[in-house]
Design a protein around this motif. Structure first.
Motif, PDB file in Angstrom:
ATOM      1  N   SER A 174     -87.869  45.547 -61.554  1.00  0.00           N
ATOM      2  CA  SER A 174     -87.433  46.336 -60.388  1.00  0.00           C
ATOM      3  C   SER A 174     -86.117  45.863 -59.774  1.00  0.00           C
ATOM      4  N   GLY A 175     -85.802  44.564 -59.919  1.00  0.00           N
ATOM      5  CA  GLY A 175     -84.626  44.035 -59.218  1.00  0.00           C
ATOM      6  C   GLY A 175     -84.799  44.030 -57.704  1.00  0.00           C
ATOM      7  N   LEU A 176     -86.037  44.046 -57.245  1.00  0.00           N
ATOM      8  CA  LEU A 176     -86.278  44.115 -55.793  1.00  0.00           C
ATOM      9  C   LEU A 176     -86.312  42.750 -55.101  1.00  0.00           C
ATOM     10  N   LYS A 182     -99.733  46.015 -63.372  1.00  0.00           N
ATOM     11  CA  LYS A 182     -99.028  44.779 -63.692  1.00  0.00           C
ATOM     12  C   LYS A 182     -97.941  44.477 -62.659  1.00  0.00           C
ATOM     13  N   PHE A 183     -97.265  45.543 -62.239  1.00  0.00           N
ATOM     14  CA  PHE A 183     -96.204  45.379 -61.235  1.00  0.00           C
ATOM     15  C   PHE A 183     -96.802  44.870 -59.910  1.00  0.00           C
ATOM     16  N   LEU A 184     -97.950  45.410 -59.531  1.00  0.00           N
ATOM     17  CA  LEU A 184     -98.577  44.966 -58.280  1.00  0.00           C
ATOM     18  C   LEU A 184     -98.999  43.497 -58.389  1.00  0.00           C
ATOM     19  N   THR A 185     -99.407  43.097 -59.597  1.00  0.00           N
ATOM     20  CA  THR A 185     -99.779  41.688 -59.777  1.00  0.00           C
ATOM     21  C   THR A 185     -98.577  40.779 -59.551  1.00  0.00           C
ATOM     22  N   GLU A 186     -97.387  41.229 -59.929  1.00  0.00           N
ATOM     23  CA  GLU A 186     -96.197  40.401 -59.693  1.00  0.00           C
ATOM     24  C   GLU A 186     -95.938  40.252 -58.198  1.00  0.00           C
ATOM     25  N   LEU A 187     -96.206  41.325 -57.444  1.00  0.00           N
ATOM     26  CA  LEU A 187     -96.117  41.174 -55.981  1.00  0.00           C
ATOM     27  C   LEU A 187     -97.121  40.122 -55.511  1.00  0.00           C
ATOM     28  N   GLY A 188     -98.231  40.039 -56.254  1.00  0.00           N
ATOM     29  CA  GLY A 188     -99.249  39.029 -55.951  1.00  0.00           C
ATOM     30  C   GLY A 188     -98.701  37.619 -56.123  1.00  0.00           C
ATOM     31  N   TRP A 189     -97.839  37.421 -57.130  1.00  0.00           N
ATOM     32  CA  TRP A 189     -97.240  36.091 -57.311  1.00  0.00           C
ATOM     33  C   TRP A 189     -96.360  35.716 -56.122  1.00  0.00           C
ATOM     34  N   ARG A 190     -95.706  36.721 -55.562  1.00  0.00           N
ATOM     35  CA  ARG A 190     -94.912  36.461 -54.355  1.00  0.00           C
ATOM     36  C   ARG A 190     -95.851  36.020 -53.221  1.00  0.00           C
ATOM     37  N   GLN A 228     -83.092  36.722 -65.153  1.00  0.00           N
ATOM     38  CA  GLN A 228     -84.349  37.358 -65.540  1.00  0.00           C
ATOM     39  C   GLN A 228     -85.477  36.308 -65.527  1.00  0.00           C
ATOM     40  N   ASN A 229     -86.687  36.727 -65.185  1.00  0.00           N
ATOM     41  CA  ASN A 229     -87.775  35.780 -64.945  1.00  0.00           C
ATOM     42  C   ASN A 229     -88.102  34.879 -66.141  1.00  0.00           C
ATOM     43  N   ARG A 230     -88.216  35.450 -67.338  1.00  0.00           N
ATOM     44  CA  ARG A 230     -88.553  34.602 -68.491  1.00  0.00           C
ATOM     45  C   ARG A 230     -87.468  33.566 -68.730  1.00  0.00           C
ATOM     46  N   VAL A 275     -85.034  28.023 -68.685  1.00  0.00           N
ATOM     47  CA  VAL A 275     -84.019  27.058 -68.245  1.00  0.00           C
ATOM     48  C   VAL A 275     -84.662  25.959 -67.392  1.00  0.00           C
ATOM     49  N   ALA A 276     -85.693  26.326 -66.627  1.00  0.00           N
ATOM     50  CA  ALA A 276     -86.365  25.328 -65.779  1.00  0.00           C
ATOM     51  C   ALA A 276     -87.131  24.330 -66.646  1.00  0.00           C
ATOM     52  N   SER A 277     -87.735  24.839 -67.714  1.00  0.00           N
ATOM     53  CA  SER A 277     -88.481  23.961 -68.606  1.00  0.00           C
ATOM     54  C   SER A 277     -87.528  23.023 -69.346  1.00  0.00           C
ATOM     55  N   ALA A 291     -83.209  33.447 -53.475  1.00  0.00           N
ATOM     56  CA  ALA A 291     -83.825  32.133 -53.232  1.00  0.00           C
ATOM     57  C   ALA A 291     -84.613  32.151 -51.927  1.00  0.00           C
ATOM     58  N   ASP A 292     -85.880  31.854 -51.998  1.00  0.00           N
ATOM     59  CA  ASP A 292     -86.635  31.743 -50.756  1.00  0.00           C
ATOM     60  C   ASP A 292     -87.433  30.445 -50.762  1.00  0.00           C
ATOM     61  N   PRO A 293     -87.815  29.964 -49.574  1.00  0.00           N
ATOM     62  CA  PRO A 293     -88.422  28.633 -49.468  1.00  0.00           C
ATOM     63  C   PRO A 293     -89.800  28.537 -50.105  1.00  0.00           C
ATOM     64  N   SER A 312     -91.038  31.001 -53.077  1.00  0.00           N
ATOM     65  CA  SER A 312     -91.060  31.343 -54.501  1.00  0.00           C
ATOM     66  C   SER A 312     -90.256  30.355 -55.336  1.00  0.00           C
ATOM     67  N   ASN A 313     -89.160  29.852 -54.789  1.00  0.00           N
ATOM     68  CA  ASN A 313     -88.325  28.982 -55.605  1.00  0.00           C
ATOM     69  C   ASN A 313     -89.027  27.652 -55.918  1.00  0.00           C
ATOM     70  N   PRO A 314     -89.414  26.866 -54.897  1.00  0.00           N
ATOM     71  CA  PRO A 314     -90.113  25.624 -55.241  1.00  0.00           C
ATOM     72  C   PRO A 314     -91.446  25.860 -55.941  1.00  0.00           C
ATOM     73  N   TRP A 364     -94.422  25.052 -60.793  1.00  0.00           N
ATOM     74  CA  TRP A 364     -95.293  25.656 -61.813  1.00  0.00           C
ATOM     75  C   TRP A 364     -94.755  25.320 -63.205  1.00  0.00           C
ATOM     76  N   VAL A 365     -93.445  25.495 -63.390  1.00  0.00           N
ATOM     77  CA  VAL A 365     -92.855  25.217 -64.710  1.00  0.00           C
ATOM     78  C   VAL A 365     -92.856  23.714 -64.995  1.00  0.00           C
ATOM     79  N   ALA A 366     -92.488  22.908 -63.987  1.00  0.00           N
ATOM     80  CA  ALA A 366     -92.395  21.462 -64.217  1.00  0.00           C
ATOM     81  C   ALA A 366     -93.762  20.841 -64.476  1.00  0.00           C
TER      82      ALA A 366
HETATM   83  C1  LIG Z   1     -87.870  28.554 -61.830  1.00  0.00           C
HETATM   84  C2  LIG Z   1     -88.083  29.877 -61.124  1.00  0.00           C
HETATM   85  C3  LIG Z   1     -87.547  30.058 -59.836  1.00  0.00           C
HETATM   86  C4  LIG Z   1     -87.752  31.275 -59.172  1.00  0.00           C
HETATM   87  N1  LIG Z   1     -87.224  31.437 -57.906  1.00  0.00           N
HETATM   88  C5  LIG Z   1     -87.466  32.591 -57.218  1.00  0.00           C
HETATM   89  C6  LIG Z   1     -86.975  32.777 -55.905  1.00  0.00           C
HETATM   90  O1  LIG Z   1     -86.345  31.897 -55.317  1.00  0.00           O
HETATM   91  N2  LIG Z   1     -87.232  33.967 -55.283  1.00  0.00           N
HETATM   92  C7  LIG Z   1     -87.945  34.955 -55.883  1.00  0.00           C
HETATM   93  O2  LIG Z   1     -88.142  36.021 -55.280  1.00  0.00           O
HETATM   94  N3  LIG Z   1     -88.442  34.803 -57.126  1.00  0.00           N
HETATM   95  C8  LIG Z   1     -88.236  33.652 -57.812  1.00  0.00           C
HETATM   96  N4  LIG Z   1     -88.732  33.499 -59.073  1.00  0.00           N
HETATM   97  C9  LIG Z   1     -89.666  34.527 -59.594  1.00  0.00           C
HETATM   98  C10 LIG Z   1     -89.073  35.639 -60.439  1.00  0.00           C
HETATM   99  O3  LIG Z   1     -88.248  35.121 -61.446  1.00  0.00           O
HETATM  100  C11 LIG Z   1     -88.287  36.674 -59.631  1.00  0.00           C
HETATM  101  O4  LIG Z   1     -89.036  37.096 -58.520  1.00  0.00           O
HETATM  102  C12 LIG Z   1     -87.992  37.901 -60.518  1.00  0.00           C
HETATM  103  O5  LIG Z   1     -87.212  37.511 -61.609  1.00  0.00           O
HETATM  104  C13 LIG Z   1     -87.271  38.932 -59.701  1.00  0.00           C
HETATM  105  O6  LIG Z   1     -86.944  40.043 -60.497  1.00  0.00           O
HETATM  106  P1  LIG Z   1     -87.513  41.476 -60.142  1.00  0.00           P
HETATM  107  O7  LIG Z   1     -87.353  41.735 -58.697  1.00  0.00           O
HETATM  108  O8  LIG Z   1     -86.877  42.428 -61.099  1.00  0.00           O
HETATM  109  O9  LIG Z   1     -89.051  41.266 -60.460  1.00  0.00           O
HETATM  110  P2  LIG Z   1     -90.208  42.307 -60.821  1.00  0.00           P
HETATM  111  O10 LIG Z   1     -90.718  41.934 -62.167  1.00  0.00           O
HETATM  112  O11 LIG Z   1     -89.776  43.702 -60.618  1.00  0.00           O
HETATM  113  O12 LIG Z   1     -91.366  41.915 -59.808  1.00  0.00           O
HETATM  114  C14 LIG Z   1     -91.541  42.555 -58.532  1.00  0.00           C
HETATM  115  C15 LIG Z   1     -91.498  41.533 -57.430  1.00  0.00           C
HETATM  116  O13 LIG Z   1     -92.576  40.618 -57.567  1.00  0.00           O
HETATM  117  C16 LIG Z   1     -92.160  39.330 -57.080  1.00  0.00           C
HETATM  118  N5  LIG Z   1     -92.305  38.353 -58.171  1.00  0.00           N
HETATM  119  C17 LIG Z   1     -92.289  38.582 -59.497  1.00  0.00           C
HETATM  120  N6  LIG Z   1     -92.513  37.444 -60.177  1.00  0.00           N
HETATM  121  C18 LIG Z   1     -92.666  36.475 -59.253  1.00  0.00           C
HETATM  122  C19 LIG Z   1     -92.929  35.074 -59.317  1.00  0.00           C
HETATM  123  N7  LIG Z   1     -93.101  34.429 -60.478  1.00  0.00           N
HETATM  124  N8  LIG Z   1     -93.006  34.381 -58.159  1.00  0.00           N
HETATM  125  C20 LIG Z   1     -92.857  34.988 -56.961  1.00  0.00           C
HETATM  126  N9  LIG Z   1     -92.626  36.313 -56.838  1.00  0.00           N
HETATM  127  C21 LIG Z   1     -92.528  37.039 -57.966  1.00  0.00           C
HETATM  128  C22 LIG Z   1     -90.710  39.454 -56.655  1.00  0.00           C
HETATM  129  O14 LIG Z   1     -90.663  39.666 -55.254  1.00  0.00           O
HETATM  130  C23 LIG Z   1     -90.249  40.675 -57.421  1.00  0.00           C
HETATM  131  O15 LIG Z   1     -89.175  41.352 -56.820  1.00  0.00           O
HETATM  132  C24 LIG Z   1     -88.517  32.298 -59.782  1.00  0.00           C
HETATM  133  C25 LIG Z   1     -89.038  32.093 -61.070  1.00  0.00           C
HETATM  134  C26 LIG Z   1     -88.814  30.896 -61.730  1.00  0.00           C
HETATM  135  C27 LIG Z   1     -89.412  30.708 -63.086  1.00  0.00           C
END
Ligand SMILES: Cc1cc2nc3c(=O)[nH]c(=O)nc-3n(C[C@H](O)[C@H](O)[C@H](O)COP(=O)(O)OP(=O)(O)OC[C@H]3O[C@@H](n4cnc5c(N)ncnc54)[C@H](O)[C@@H]3O)c2cc1C
Length: 441
Positions: free
Chosen positions: A237-239, A266-274, A336-338, A343-345, A369-371, A373-375, A380-382
């Motif tokens: 999504s780039g959101l 699946k997309f909603l689950t990613e919001l769950g990771w946030r 991109q997330n993968r 790179v973190a690994s 970058a947020d306080p 999701s980033n740490p 998680w990776v480390a």
């Molecule tokens: C080492 C590392 C550092 C990261 N740092 C950040 C960060 O500082 N801020 C950040 O928002 N995300 C971070 N992420 C998570 C993830 O990479 C990004 O949220 C994602 O790449 C954003 O792209 P998108 O909006 O297209 O995601 P989509 O795949 O479209 O996902 C939708 C939304 O779900 C949330 N989301 C998805 N995956 C994650 C995740 N693993 N953790 C938390 N939220 C997630 C985001 O808000 C995202 O916009 C990090 C991941 C890694 C591995």
């Protein structure tokens, strides 16, 4: 009766519970943003974040002006600045959407206390998370350590509330309080101005966030689950920066996706990771600098190899997927997330460089970058964070490239194959060494 509404990581007018409540009284409202880099423990923003904030405040100020109210900008410790504005304007109500980091919660608790003593009515609302952290715990009251049961617990209760509509007009306070000039805050880089790539990549603000969501739901969601790991494809999504700055609420994203898409699971689950990241920040306020898993405190990090760190930061490791990712990050403020995981690994496991240094680099260069999701993701990776099988998962950057970027589409777009740049680390040997060190814990 005048109400002061605080804007922080919720730079929008739609689905803003505090603004919605303020407007419902039909009385004057002061919309206030405080740039607070001074309160104890608040983490100063990174460079890319400052760039985004400047443009996001510009956009919010325009939207509020369209509703008839100015955005008041002030700078300094919020615990002093906010009471000052309340006094100046004779306001008797103070509203905000809640924050979840330790220092921010302390500031807000202080404001509530000040309001109580000084006869102002202070209220906070849930605007940035769908599931308030203190409402989610295991049966014996402990916090969840693993994502899947956490998310199951969240989603088995009542669904997230529906979004509030944006107000059609806001009554301004008269006279309006004085405001700083945004340009004087110096949020934009100068000498050199490195932000050209960010400006080419992003349109900042609430309207852009909604357009991005619409475009994603129409065009990419149907193949999201299959393609989201393929960095060459525009699949996600780039959101994330829009969510990070609160230009759109997770509630809005959630409900719009459910109304418009057949199967957004699946997309909603990613919001769950946030949500899980912020939940963990609430549970472990020191997460940016302290290992969640204390066993990891004894990890024998070797002395820092500064050249290796610089090669990683600048995309000169000689490992194509890693270098491509670091170039993308530098140019666009995202990755991109993968590729972020790879790179973190590489940094924390193959190069054995403390994850905190990688987290800090991301903090400075990512627009999202947020306080939390980033740490959280770095840990998680480390392998020191929340994960069922933490340390033994070491991403092999070559295998990952073969699997997820088999045609080098992503690697070549970001110049990951650089002539004359040899690998700075042997992936197999360094993996074995890292595992040996871990077993010694
Ligand atoms: C080492 C590392 C550092 C990261 N740092 C950040 C960060 O500082 N801020 C950040 O928002 N995300 C971070 N992420 C998570 C993830 O990479 C990004 O949220 C994602 O790449 C954003 O792209 P998108 O909006 O297209 O995601 P989509 O795949 O479209 O996902 C939708 C939304 O779900 C949330 N989301 C998805 N995956 C994650 C995740 N693993 N953790 C938390 N939220 C997630 C985001 O808000 C995202 O916009 C990090 C991941 C890694 C591995």
């Amino acid at each position: 009766m005048t109400t002061v509404v605080l804007f922080r990581d919720d730079l929008r007018v739609g689905d803003h519970p505090a603004l919605h409540e303020a407007v419902s009284h039909g009385e004057p409202v002061v919309c206030l943003y405080v740039l607070d880099e001074e309160s104890e423990g608040v983490r100063p923003l990174g460079g890319a974040a400052r760039w985004w904030l400047h443009h996001s405040l510009t956009s919010l100020a325009e939207d509020l002006a369209g509703l008839g109210v100015p955005l008041t900008l002030r700078r300094g410790p919020a615990g002093e600045v906010v009471p000052g504005v309340v006094r100046e304007t004779g306001a008797d109500r103070l509203l905000w959407n809640r924050r979840y980091g330790g220092p921010e919660r302390a500031v807000d608790a202080g404001l509530k206390e000040w309001a109580g003593v000084n006869g102002a009515d202070a209220h906070s609302y849930a605007g940035s998370l769908m599931f308030e952290p203190w409402t989610v715990s295991t049966q014996n009251g402990d916090p969840y350590r693993v994502f899947t049961p956490f998310w199951r617990a969240c989603t088995s209760g009542p669904p997230p509330r529906e979004p509030y509509p944006a107000p059609s007009a806001v009554v301004p306070a008269d006279p309006a309080p004085a405001s700083d000039a945004l340009a004087d805050w110096g949020l934009l880089p100068t000498r050199p101005d490195w932000s050209g790539g960010l400006a080419r990549t992003w349109t900042v603000g609430e309207r852009a966030a909604h357009e991005r969501l619409d475009e994603f739901l129409d065009e990419r969601l149907p193949r999201y689950a299959e393609d989201r790991d393929m960095p060459a494809k525009p699949a996600t999504s780039g959101l994330s920066p829009h969510l990070r700055w609160g230009e759109i609420s997770p509630h809005t994203v959630w409900h719009t996706a459910l109304h418009r898409a057949e199967n957004p699971g699946k997309f909603l689950t990613e919001l769950g990771w946030r949500e899980f990241s912020w939940y963990n920040l609430y549970v472990y306020p020191g997460m940016a600098t302290r290992n969640i898993n204390p066993k990891f405190d004894a990890f024998p990090w070797p002395p820092l190899d500064e050249d290796a760190l610089a090669a990683w930061q600048q995309g000169r490791t000689g490992i194509p997927l890693v270098d491509a990712g670091m170039h993308e990050l530098w140019e666009t403020g995202t990755m991109q997330n993968r590729v972020r995981m790879v790179v973190a690994s590489l940094l924390s496991k193959n190069l054995l460089i403390d994850w905190r240094l990688g987290e800090q680099w991301f903090w400075d260069t990512l627009v999202d970058a947020d306080p939390a999701s980033n740490p959280h993701n770095w840990q998680w990776v480390a392998g020191c964070g929340t994960d069922a099988a933490p340390y033994f998962r070491i991403f092999n950057a070559e295998t990952q490239q073969k699997k997820f970027d088999p045609d080098f589409g992503y690697v070549d777009r970001w110049n990951g194959r650089q002539e004359g740049v040899e690998p700075i680390v042997d992936l197999k040997e360094s993996r074995a060494h890292a595992l040996e060190l871990f077993t010694s814990l």
